[in-house]
Enzyme design. Sequence first.
Site, short mmCIF file in Angstrom:
data_model
loop_
_atom_site.label_atom_id
_atom_site.label_comp_id
_atom_site.label_asym_id
_atom_site.label_seq_id
_atom_site.Cartn_x
_atom_site.Cartn_y
_atom_site.Cartn_z
CG HIS A 15 -53.71 10.57 5.22
ND1 HIS A 15 -54.72 11.66 4.71
CD2 HIS A 15 -54.41 9.97 6.20
CE1 HIS A 15 -55.60 11.63 5.36
NE2 HIS A 15 -55.81 10.61 6.12
P1 AMP Z 1 -58.33 9.95 7.89
O1 AMP Z 1 -58.27 11.35 7.27
O2 AMP Z 1 -59.65 9.52 8.16
O3 AMP Z 1 -57.79 8.96 6.98
O4 AMP Z 1 -57.26 10.06 9.04
C1 AMP Z 1 -56.47 11.00 9.48
C2 AMP Z 1 -55.58 10.57 10.65
O5 AMP Z 1 -54.84 11.64 10.80
C3 AMP Z 1 -56.20 10.18 11.89
O6 AMP Z 1 -55.63 8.85 12.34
C4 AMP Z 1 -55.83 11.17 12.82
O7 AMP Z 1 -55.58 10.68 14.30
C5 AMP Z 1 -54.59 11.83 12.62
N1 AMP Z 1 -54.51 13.18 12.41
C6 AMP Z 1 -55.44 14.20 13.00
N2 AMP Z 1 -54.87 15.41 13.01
C7 AMP Z 1 -53.35 14.98 12.85
C8 AMP Z 1 -52.03 16.08 12.94
N3 AMP Z 1 -52.30 17.26 13.03
N4 AMP Z 1 -50.97 15.48 12.85
C9 AMP Z 1 -50.90 14.12 12.50
N5 AMP Z 1 -51.94 13.25 12.48
C10 AMP Z 1 -53.05 13.79 12.73
#
Ligand code: AMP
Length: 220
Positions: A133
Site C-alpha cells: 500500500h
Molecule cells: P502501514 O502498514 O504501517 O504502512 O500502515 C497501515 C495503514 O493502514 C495505517 O495508516 C492504518 O491506519 C491503516 N489501516 C489499518 N487497518 C485498516 C483497515 N482495516 N482499513 C483501512 N485502513 C487501515
Amino acid sequence: MMAAKGNAFSVMMNSQKRKLADGAAKTASQPAKKGHWSMGLLSSMEDPALKVDSDDRVVIIKDKYPKARYHWLVLPKENIPSLKAVSSEQLDLLKHMHKKGQELIDRTEDAKHLIDLSFRLGYHAIPSMSHLHLHVISQDFDSPCLKHKKHWNSFTTDYFIDSEEVMEELEKDGKIADKGSRNDRLKDPLRCHVCKKEQVNMPKLKAHILSHIAKPGDKK
Ligand code: AMP
Ligand code: ZN
C-alpha cells in the site's frame, strides 16, 4: 493493582501485535491467515464506505485511521504482500500507483487550495498491514487518530520512504533493499516536520503543528 496488571497485559499484547504484524508483512512465503487483522486492507478494498477510486490495476481507499485531513492508501489488485516481494516487473505498477495517487491529490484541489496543503506519497519501512500500500497523506497531520510518537515518526522521519525514492531504487537495483534498520527512527525525538523544533510530548507537538497550517484567507 488490577489496573497495573491490565496495563502490563495490554503492553504485552500490543508488542505481540506489532511482532505479528511485522511478521505478516515480512514473510511472503508465510502470509498471515485470511481474517487476521493484519489482512484488514483486503476487506477494506471491497468496502464502499472506504473505496474512493479504482481501475483495472489498483483500488484507492481512505485510510481507516487517518493521520491527517487527507490520508488515502493506493493498493494493487495483484496480490503483492509488501515491497519485499517487488521486482523490476512491478516497476510500471508502482509508477501507476503513484500516478493514481497524484491524480487524486490534484482532484482534491478545490478543497485544499483553501488551506494550501502539501502532500507526500510513500511507503513505511516496516509496514504493519499486509498487502502492498502506498500512503498518500496531507502534511497537516491534523487528526485525532494521530496519537503516538510511533505514528508521528513513521510519517516524518526516513521511516517514511518517498514513492519516488522507491521507484528509483527499483529502477536501479531491480529490487527494494530491506529497510528493517529504520525501525529505530520510531524512537527518534519528537520534532516538528516544518520548523524542525523539538517538542516535549505529543499534545505540545499537536498544538505546535497547528500554528503551521495556513487558514482560509491567509496570504500565500
Ligand atoms: P502501514 O502498514 O504501517 O504502512 O500502515 C497501515 C495503514 O493502514 C495505517 O495508516 C492504518 O491506519 C491503516 N489501516 C489499518 N487497518 C485498516 C483497515 N482495516 N482499513 C483501512 N485502513 C487501515
Ligand atoms: Zn514547527
